[in-house]
Design a protein around this motif. Structure first.
Motif, PDB file in Angstrom:
ATOM      1  N   GLN A  72       8.226  -1.729   6.813  1.00  0.00           N
ATOM      2  CA  GLN A  72       6.952  -1.040   6.676  1.00  0.00           C
ATOM      3  C   GLN A  72       6.796  -0.033   7.805  1.00  0.00           C
ATOM      4  O   GLN A  72       7.125  -0.312   8.965  1.00  0.00           O
ATOM      5  CB  GLN A  72       5.787  -2.035   6.705  1.00  0.00           C
ATOM      6  CG  GLN A  72       5.823  -3.093   5.614  1.00  0.00           C
ATOM      7  CD  GLN A  72       5.551  -2.522   4.232  1.00  0.00           C
ATOM      8  OE1 GLN A  72       4.894  -1.498   4.094  1.00  0.00           O
ATOM      9  NE2 GLN A  72       6.058  -3.184   3.203  1.00  0.00           N
ATOM     10  N   LYS A  73       6.267   1.131   7.453  1.00  0.00           N
ATOM     11  CA  LYS A  73       6.102   2.216   8.420  1.00  0.00           C
ATOM     12  C   LYS A  73       4.626   2.379   8.764  1.00  0.00           C
ATOM     13  O   LYS A  73       3.784   2.553   7.880  1.00  0.00           O
ATOM     14  CB  LYS A  73       6.656   3.515   7.821  1.00  0.00           C
ATOM     15  CG  LYS A  73       6.603   4.722   8.742  1.00  0.00           C
ATOM     16  CD  LYS A  73       7.217   5.924   8.031  1.00  0.00           C
ATOM     17  CE  LYS A  73       7.168   7.169   8.889  1.00  0.00           C
ATOM     18  NZ  LYS A  73       7.731   8.350   8.179  1.00  0.00           N
TER      19      LYS A  73
ATOM     20  N   SER B 126       4.228   6.469   5.133  1.00  0.00           N
ATOM     21  CA  SER B 126       3.560   5.439   5.927  1.00  0.00           C
ATOM     22  C   SER B 126       2.763   4.489   5.045  1.00  0.00           C
ATOM     23  O   SER B 126       2.118   4.913   4.086  1.00  0.00           O
ATOM     24  CB  SER B 126       2.615   6.081   6.953  1.00  0.00           C
ATOM     25  OG  SER B 126       3.326   6.852   7.888  1.00  0.00           O
ATOM     26  N   SER B 127       2.810   3.217   5.374  1.00  0.00           N
ATOM     27  CA  SER B 127       1.996   2.227   4.681  1.00  0.00           C
ATOM     28  C   SER B 127       0.585   2.181   5.249  1.00  0.00           C
ATOM     29  O   SER B 127      -0.385   2.003   4.523  1.00  0.00           O
ATOM     30  CB  SER B 127       2.642   0.846   4.799  1.00  0.00           C
ATOM     31  OG  SER B 127       3.930   0.837   4.236  1.00  0.00           O
ATOM     32  N   ILE B 128       0.487   2.324   6.579  1.00  0.00           N
ATOM     33  CA  ILE B 128      -0.815   2.305   7.253  1.00  0.00           C
ATOM     34  C   ILE B 128      -0.852   3.432   8.271  1.00  0.00           C
ATOM     35  O   ILE B 128       0.106   3.635   9.022  1.00  0.00           O
ATOM     36  CB  ILE B 128      -1.070   0.967   7.977  1.00  0.00           C
ATOM     37  CG1 ILE B 128      -0.975  -0.213   7.024  1.00  0.00           C
ATOM     38  CG2 ILE B 128      -2.445   0.982   8.652  1.00  0.00           C
ATOM     39  CD1 ILE B 128      -1.089  -1.563   7.717  1.00  0.00           C
TER      40      ILE B 128
ATOM     41  N   GLU C   7      -0.114  12.171   2.792  1.00  0.00           N
ATOM     42  CA  GLU C   7       0.196  10.822   2.327  1.00  0.00           C
ATOM     43  C   GLU C   7      -1.077  10.095   1.927  1.00  0.00           C
ATOM     44  O   GLU C   7      -2.092  10.179   2.600  1.00  0.00           O
ATOM     45  CB  GLU C   7       0.906  10.033   3.433  1.00  0.00           C
ATOM     46  CG  GLU C   7       1.393   8.656   3.018  1.00  0.00           C
ATOM     47  CD  GLU C   7       2.423   8.717   1.910  1.00  0.00           C
ATOM     48  OE1 GLU C   7       2.154   8.148   0.831  1.00  0.00           O
ATOM     49  OE2 GLU C   7       3.487   9.346   2.108  1.00  0.00           O
TER      50      GLU C   7
ATOM     51  N   ASN D   8      11.645  -6.890   4.794  1.00  0.00           N
ATOM     52  CA  ASN D   8      10.781  -5.868   4.222  1.00  0.00           C
ATOM     53  C   ASN D   8      10.424  -4.892   5.333  1.00  0.00           C
ATOM     54  O   ASN D   8       9.971  -5.297   6.406  1.00  0.00           O
ATOM     55  CB  ASN D   8       9.515  -6.519   3.656  1.00  0.00           C
ATOM     56  CG  ASN D   8       8.598  -5.514   3.008  1.00  0.00           C
ATOM     57  OD1 ASN D   8       7.805  -4.879   3.687  1.00  0.00           O
ATOM     58  ND2 ASN D   8       8.700  -5.374   1.703  1.00  0.00           N
TER      59      ASN D   8
ATOM     60  N   ALA E  15      -2.010   7.076   2.280  1.00  0.00           N
ATOM     61  CA  ALA E  15      -1.786   5.825   2.994  1.00  0.00           C
ATOM     62  C   ALA E  15      -3.092   5.076   3.205  1.00  0.00           C
ATOM     63  O   ALA E  15      -4.186   5.643   3.109  1.00  0.00           O
ATOM     64  CB  ALA E  15      -1.127   6.102   4.343  1.00  0.00           C
ATOM     65  N   ASN E  16      -2.984   3.798   3.494  1.00  0.00           N
ATOM     66  CA  ASN E  16      -4.138   2.999   3.878  1.00  0.00           C
ATOM     67  C   ASN E  16      -4.551   3.417   5.290  1.00  0.00           C
ATOM     68  O   ASN E  16      -3.754   3.325   6.222  1.00  0.00           O
ATOM     69  CB  ASN E  16      -3.766   1.512   3.842  1.00  0.00           C
ATOM     70  CG  ASN E  16      -4.927   0.624   4.235  1.00  0.00           C
ATOM     71  OD1 ASN E  16      -6.085   0.972   4.035  1.00  0.00           O
ATOM     72  ND2 ASN E  16      -4.627  -0.524   4.819  1.00  0.00           N
TER      73      ASN E  16
ATOM     74  N   LEU F 114      -0.977  -4.982   3.333  1.00  0.00           N
ATOM     75  CA  LEU F 114       0.233  -4.359   2.817  1.00  0.00           C
ATOM     76  C   LEU F 114       0.610  -4.932   1.457  1.00  0.00           C
ATOM     77  O   LEU F 114       0.419  -6.124   1.202  1.00  0.00           O
ATOM     78  CB  LEU F 114       1.395  -4.565   3.794  1.00  0.00           C
ATOM     79  CG  LEU F 114       1.295  -3.844   5.138  1.00  0.00           C
ATOM     80  CD1 LEU F 114       2.401  -4.305   6.077  1.00  0.00           C
ATOM     81  CD2 LEU F 114       1.364  -2.333   4.942  1.00  0.00           C
ATOM     82  N   PRO F 115       1.152  -4.104   0.562  1.00  0.00           N
ATOM     83  CA  PRO F 115       1.575  -4.583  -0.764  1.00  0.00           C
ATOM     84  C   PRO F 115       2.590  -5.713  -0.696  1.00  0.00           C
ATOM     85  O   PRO F 115       2.701  -6.503  -1.624  1.00  0.00           O
ATOM     86  CB  PRO F 115       2.203  -3.329  -1.394  1.00  0.00           C
ATOM     87  CG  PRO F 115       1.576  -2.184  -0.682  1.00  0.00           C
ATOM     88  CD  PRO F 115       1.337  -2.653   0.716  1.00  0.00           C
TER      89      PRO F 115
END
Length: 249
Positions: A15-16, A87-89, A116, A13, A118-119, A173-174
Motif C-alpha cells: 500500500q502506498k 496512493s491508497s491514502i 488521484e 499486500n 485517493a482516500n 484500506l480495501p
C-alpha cells in the motif's frame, strides 16, 4: 487458503501512502515518530520527496507500507503528482497554531484530486502548542465532516494520538475488506492492528528503512543531483531528494 488449496497467508499486500501539506507543519516529524524514531528538535528535513518502507502485521498477513514524505514548498510542487498517483491514502497535514496552513487545505485537496481519487485524511498537528492554537478542534472537525474526510488532531512532539490516527486510517484500506472473512468491524480491525504492532511501533526493529534515491549538492543556489550508489529500491519510481538541516517544527 484459496480455492486452489494453496496457503497464501504469507503474501505481502503493498500500500502506498503519502503525506502532504504546507511547509513546516510537521509531516516529517509525524512519519519519523510512526517509524519508531524519537522526536528531535534538529533533523534532516526533506526538500522534494523521501521514501520510507514499513511492514505491519494483521492476523498472520503482512502489509508492506510505502510511505512518501513530500515537501510543502511551492517550488517543489511539480514533483508531488508522480507520488500521489497510485496512493491508497493521502494524509494532508496542517499546523493547529498556523491558521494559514489550515486555510490552504482546500488547495491541497484540489491538488490531490487532480491526480488521484485517493482516500484523504486530514491531520491537525502540534496540539502540544495549545496556548498558540489558531484553529479550534471544532473548526477542523466541521471542515472534514462537510467533506466526509477522516480527521485527527495529533502531536508528533508528544507522540499523542499518532498510532490511533495511523491505524484508524489503515483500517479503511480495501485490503481489509478483501480478507475480512469474520466480518470484523472497523473498531475490531483497529484494535487488532494496534495489538499486533504495538511493540514494533515502540522500537526500531520492524524493517525500519528510509530510502533516499538521490543525494544532492547545492552550490550557489543551484541543485545538482548525483545518483547515490548505496540507495536502491525495487520499484520503477524515482525519488528526487534534497537534504538540508533546519529547525524542526
Amino acid at each position: 487458503m484459496n480455492d486452489s488449496g494453496v496457503d497464501v497467508s504469507y503474501l505481502v499486500n503493498r500500500q502506498k501512502l503519502i503525506f502532504t501539506g504546507d511547509v513546516s507543519v510537521g509531516k516529517t516529524s509525524i512519519i519519523n515518530v510512526l517509524m519508531g524514531k524519537k522526536f528531535v528538535d534538529e533533523y534532516e528535513a526533506s526538500i522534494g520527496v523521501d521514501f520510507f518502507s514499513k511492514s505491519i502485521k494483521y492476523k498472520g498477513k503482512t502489509i508492506k507500507l510505502q510511505i512518501w514524505d513530500s515537501a510543502g514548498q511551492e517550488k517543489f510542487r511539480s514533483l508531488i503528482p508522480n507520488y500521489i498517483r497510485g496512493s491508497s491514502i493521502v494524509f494532508i497535514v496542517y499546523d493547529i497554531s498556523n491558521k494559514k496552513s489550515f486555510n490552504n487545505l482546500q488547495n491541497w485537496i484540489d491538488f490531490v484530486n487532480n491526480y488521484e481519487n485517493a482516500n484523504i485524511v486530514i491531520i491537525g498537528n502540534k496540539i502540544d502548542l495549545e496556548n498558540k492554537r489558531e484553529v479550534s478542534t471544532e473548526e477542523g472537525s466541521k471542515f472534514c465532516e462537510e467533506k466526509n474526510f477522516d480527521f485527527f488532531e495529533v502531536s508528533a512532539k508528544d507522540d499523542n494520538n499518532l498510532n490511533n490516527m495511523f491505524f484508524n486510517s489503515i483500517a479503511n484500506l480495501p485490503f481489509f475488506t478483501n480478507i475480512n472473512n469474520d466480518n470484523s468491524t472497523k473498531e475490531q480491525i483497529v484494535e487488532t492492528l494496534m495489538k499486533e504492532n504495538s511493540d514494533d511501533y515502540n522500537s526500531n526493529n520492524n524493517a525500519d528503512k528510509e530510502y533516499n534515491i538521490f543525494d544532492s549538492a547545492i552550490n550557489n543556489g543551484e541543485v545538482n543531483l548525483k545518483e547515490s550508489k548505496k540507495n536502491r529500491i525495487d520499484t520503477n519510481e524515482e525519488t528526487q531528494v534534497f537534504k538540508t538541516k533546519r529547525k524542526c517544527c
